[in-house]
Design a protein around this motif. Structure first.
Motif, short mmCIF file in Angstrom:
data_model
loop_
_atom_site.label_atom_id
_atom_site.label_comp_id
_atom_site.label_asym_id
_atom_site.label_seq_id
_atom_site.Cartn_x
_atom_site.Cartn_y
_atom_site.Cartn_z
N PHE A 158 0.83 -1.19 0.00
CA PHE A 158 0.00 0.00 0.00
C PHE A 158 0.87 1.25 0.00
O PHE A 158 1.87 1.33 0.71
CB PHE A 158 -0.90 0.05 1.24
CG PHE A 158 -1.87 -1.10 1.36
CD1 PHE A 158 -2.52 -1.62 0.25
CD2 PHE A 158 -2.13 -1.68 2.59
CE1 PHE A 158 -3.41 -2.68 0.36
CE2 PHE A 158 -3.02 -2.74 2.72
CZ PHE A 158 -3.65 -3.24 1.60
N GLU A 159 0.46 2.23 -0.80
CA GLU A 159 1.09 3.55 -0.79
C GLU A 159 0.02 4.60 -1.02
O GLU A 159 -0.83 4.43 -1.91
CB GLU A 159 2.18 3.67 -1.87
CG GLU A 159 3.44 2.89 -1.57
CD GLU A 159 4.54 3.15 -2.58
OE1 GLU A 159 4.35 4.04 -3.44
OE2 GLU A 159 5.57 2.47 -2.54
N ASP A 160 0.05 5.66 -0.23
CA ASP A 160 -0.91 6.77 -0.38
C ASP A 160 -2.35 6.28 -0.39
O ASP A 160 -3.18 6.68 -1.22
CB ASP A 160 -0.62 7.57 -1.66
CG ASP A 160 0.76 8.19 -1.65
OD1 ASP A 160 1.20 8.63 -0.56
OD2 ASP A 160 1.40 8.21 -2.72
N LYS A 161 -2.65 5.34 0.54
CA LYS A 161 -4.00 4.79 0.71
C LYS A 161 -4.53 4.15 -0.57
O LYS A 161 -5.73 4.23 -0.90
CB LYS A 161 -4.95 5.89 1.20
CG LYS A 161 -4.57 6.45 2.56
CD LYS A 161 -5.58 7.46 3.06
CE LYS A 161 -5.19 7.99 4.43
NZ LYS A 161 -6.17 8.96 4.96
N ASP A 162 -3.63 3.48 -1.28
CA ASP A 162 -4.02 2.78 -2.50
C ASP A 162 -3.13 1.55 -2.64
O ASP A 162 -2.08 1.44 -1.99
CB ASP A 162 -3.87 3.68 -3.72
CG ASP A 162 -4.68 3.20 -4.91
OD1 ASP A 162 -5.31 2.13 -4.81
OD2 ASP A 162 -4.68 3.90 -5.94
N ILE A 163 -3.53 0.59 -3.49
CA ILE A 163 -2.72 -0.60 -3.74
C ILE A 163 -1.67 -0.26 -4.78
O ILE A 163 -1.98 0.02 -5.94
CB ILE A 163 -3.61 -1.76 -4.24
CG1 ILE A 163 -4.63 -2.16 -3.16
CG2 ILE A 163 -2.74 -2.97 -4.59
CD1 ILE A 163 -5.64 -3.19 -3.63
N ARG A 164 -0.41 -0.29 -4.36
CA ARG A 164 0.69 0.00 -5.28
C ARG A 164 1.08 -1.26 -6.06
O ARG A 164 1.41 -1.20 -7.25
CB ARG A 164 1.90 0.52 -4.50
CG ARG A 164 3.16 0.71 -5.32
CD ARG A 164 2.98 1.79 -6.40
NE ARG A 164 4.15 1.94 -7.23
CZ ARG A 164 5.18 2.74 -6.94
NH1 ARG A 164 5.16 3.47 -5.81
NH2 ARG A 164 6.21 2.84 -7.74
N ASN A 165 1.03 -2.41 -5.38
CA ASN A 165 1.40 -3.67 -6.03
C ASN A 165 0.83 -4.82 -5.22
O ASN A 165 0.51 -4.67 -4.04
CB ASN A 165 2.92 -3.80 -6.12
CG ASN A 165 3.35 -4.71 -7.27
OD1 ASN A 165 2.54 -5.42 -7.86
ND2 ASN A 165 4.63 -4.68 -7.59
N HIS A 166 0.68 -5.97 -5.86
CA HIS A 166 0.29 -7.18 -5.12
C HIS A 166 0.69 -8.41 -5.93
O HIS A 166 0.73 -8.37 -7.17
CB HIS A 166 -1.21 -7.20 -4.83
CG HIS A 166 -2.07 -7.45 -6.04
ND1 HIS A 166 -2.35 -6.48 -6.96
CD2 HIS A 166 -2.70 -8.59 -6.45
CE1 HIS A 166 -3.14 -6.98 -7.90
NE2 HIS A 166 -3.36 -8.26 -7.62
N THR A 167 1.04 -9.46 -5.21
CA THR A 167 1.47 -10.70 -5.84
C THR A 167 0.94 -11.88 -5.04
O THR A 167 0.91 -11.85 -3.81
CB THR A 167 3.02 -10.80 -5.89
OG1 THR A 167 3.53 -9.62 -6.52
CG2 THR A 167 3.46 -12.02 -6.67
#
Length: 246
Positions: free
Chosen positions: A211-220
């Motif tokens: 998470f970055e800035d209250k959003d999903i930046r990446n996921h795996t």
């Protein structure tokens, strides 16, 4: 059915079963404070038929009329049962199953050993984490594992942590998956958690969100026989064969 809160606390299992058939209105001092009702599963792709009762007596919400944070504190004080409070709903946490506990134990050992001598501290449930979306929206959760990097600075006078963990782990069960996959993901993302691990013993998978800035930046998503590395802690990784033994 209308029942006072003392009766519910003393016979919670009984009213969990009854809630599958009808709503239970909970009162305190003659005033209605909450409703105990079976949740419906929105995740039909996980094997449930839409509209069937979910949570299987493992995690129930006091749905319908939402309880305030003050009502949650009053309802759960001096109570040995485990509860969470998310967006105005109270959830009962029941005893987990074997696969859950094996994954939890193995993960915590890995985390505990890796963080020795480092600035961050891994802790294991039960341990309350209070998260605030805003001044009016206060939530209380008990992640399975949490990694805290500001523990000394954020302890209050009663020895309770009042900060936000850097990393949180939730281990799914049949009864808590919709809460962990939807409600908690949004809560952790919104409140400043940097990394969220969802461990699924049913499918033998681990999904890690950054998470970055209250959003999903990446996921795996990682599967059995693979190794899952942390995004934010370089060098921290988990072999899935170790945590999914059965």
């Amino acid at each position: 059915m209308i029942v006072n809160s003392t009766e519910v606390q003393n016979n919670f299992g009984k009213y969990l079963m009854l809630a599958a058939q009808e709503d239970i209105i909970i009162t305190r001092n003659g005033r209605e404070i909450a409703r105990l009702s079976a949740l419906k599963d929105p995740l039909s792709d996980f094997g449930e038929t839409p509209g069937t009762v979910m949570e299987k007596a493992e995690a129930y919400g006091y749905g319908g009329r939402k309880a305030s944070y003050e009502e949650f504190l009053e309802l759960t004080k001096d109570n040995e049962e485990r509860y969470e409070y998310i967006d105005g709903e109270i959830y009962f946490l029941a005893s987990p199953k074997t696969a859950h506990q094996i994954a939890l134990t193995e993960l915590f050992v890995i985390f505990y050993n890796w963080f020795q001598g480092k600035d961050c501290t891994p802790l294991v449930a039960p341990y309350d984490i209070t998260l605030k979306r805003n001044a009016e929206n206060i939530n209380v959760v008990q992640p399975d594992i949490m990694v805290i990097c500001d523990l000394a600075e954020k302890l209050d006078k009663n020895d309770y942590y009042q900060g936000v963990p850097s990393l949180v782990v939730e281990i799914l069960s049949e009864g808590t998956r919709s809460k962990d996959l939807i409600k908690k993901l949004d809560l952790y993302m919104s409140c400043g958690v940097r990394e969220y691990w969802i461990v699924n013993p049913l499918n033998k998978e681990v999904t890690i969100y950054l998470f970055e800035d209250k959003d999903i930046r990446n996921h795996t998503t990682y599967r059995k026989h693979e190794t899952a590395p942390s995004y934010i802690f370089t060098g921290l990784s988990v072999e899935l064969d170790r945590i999914f033994k059965y």
